[in-house]
Design a protein around this motif. Structure first.
Motif, short mmCIF file in Angstrom:
data_model
loop_
_atom_site.label_atom_id
_atom_site.label_comp_id
_atom_site.label_asym_id
_atom_site.label_seq_id
_atom_site.Cartn_x
_atom_site.Cartn_y
_atom_site.Cartn_z
N LEU A 43 43.17 40.64 41.31
CA LEU A 43 42.95 41.76 42.23
C LEU A 43 42.55 41.26 43.62
O LEU A 43 42.97 41.81 44.63
CB LEU A 43 41.87 42.70 41.67
CG LEU A 43 42.26 43.48 40.42
CD1 LEU A 43 41.07 44.26 39.90
CD2 LEU A 43 43.43 44.43 40.70
N LYS A 83 43.18 48.70 40.39
CA LYS A 83 42.95 48.62 38.94
C LYS A 83 43.53 49.85 38.24
O LYS A 83 44.09 49.77 37.14
CB LYS A 83 41.45 48.52 38.68
CG LYS A 83 41.09 47.73 37.45
CD LYS A 83 39.61 47.43 37.44
CE LYS A 83 39.33 46.27 36.52
NZ LYS A 83 37.90 45.90 36.51
N GLN A 110 44.72 43.17 35.76
CA GLN A 110 43.45 43.73 36.21
C GLN A 110 42.31 42.71 36.27
O GLN A 110 41.15 43.08 36.40
CB GLN A 110 43.05 44.90 35.30
CG GLN A 110 43.96 46.10 35.45
CD GLN A 110 43.49 47.31 34.65
OE1 GLN A 110 42.40 47.31 34.10
NE2 GLN A 110 44.32 48.33 34.57
#
Length: 202
Positions: free
Chosen positions: A151, A138, A146
């Motif tokens: 992720l 991040k 993000q």
């Protein structure tokens, strides 16, 4: 991202640790067990777990000999790639000798990776350390990338490769995320990639 995964298991090397894959696989995935007379036996407790997932794996008997199973498994991998090039292939073994095979196929834009026994048998530790990696990702990525979903996907891709397989990781990013996005993600991660890999379980 490939819709199907095929796991090629070196049973001489990882024993019955492959059973940890059974709850993870979907109906399209396949686990192929390569075994010889030197492969370890299966305990009753492991057998009881395996029985819960009938028809979830196939077995191929290999001829014994020095590195015999390894050569036969790699040969079969080439055959599978020829018949289904868009499938993702995961070699399950602690033997780092397979990493050259991974690098070879990744250089040809084919999704091949290796997972060790520890990656299969230590999910809790991986999950805890995975959170640290997500925080680092991040911090390294621009806001566009993000989201939790992105992720998680990126973390899994990193786990499929090692810090010594960055070329394979780069090609996998381009293939799964698109050429432009994959190149951009890799560019953003590159300054911190070695530190990120220190947090990923071996």
């Amino acid at each position: 991202m490939a819709s199907r995964k095929v796991y090629l298991v070196d049973t001489e090397n990882v024993g019955t640790a492959w059973k940890e894959l059974l709850p993870q696989k979907n109906s399209k995935d396949m686990i192929i067990l390569f075994y010889t007379e030197h492969s370890p036996g299966i305990s009753y407790s492991d057998l009881n777990i395996i029985r819960e997932y009938p028809s979830s794996f196939d077995m191929i008997l290999c001829y014994p000999g020095k590195n015999g199973l390894d050569f036969q498994m790699v040969s079969y991998l080439g055959y599978l790639i020829k018949t289904a090039p868009k499938t993702e292939y995961i070699i399950v073994s602690n033997d780092t000798g397979f990493d050259s095979v991974v690098k070879f196929w990744c250089g040809r834009k084919t999704q091949v990776s290796r997972r060790s026994k520890s990656e299969l048998t230590a999910p809790k530790e991986i999950e805890a350390e995975g959170e640290d990696v997500r925080i680092m990702l991040k911090e390294a990525l621009s806001e566009t990338y993000q989201t939790d979903e992105f992720l998680d996907k990126l973390y899994q891709m990193l786990c499929n490769y090692s810090v010594k397989q960055l070329q394979g990781l780069y090609f996998a990013m381009q293939k799964e995320l698109g050429a432009q996005t994959g190149m951009e993600i890799y560019r953003q991660l590159k300054p911190q990639i070695k530190n990120i890999y220190k947090k990923i379980p071996k």
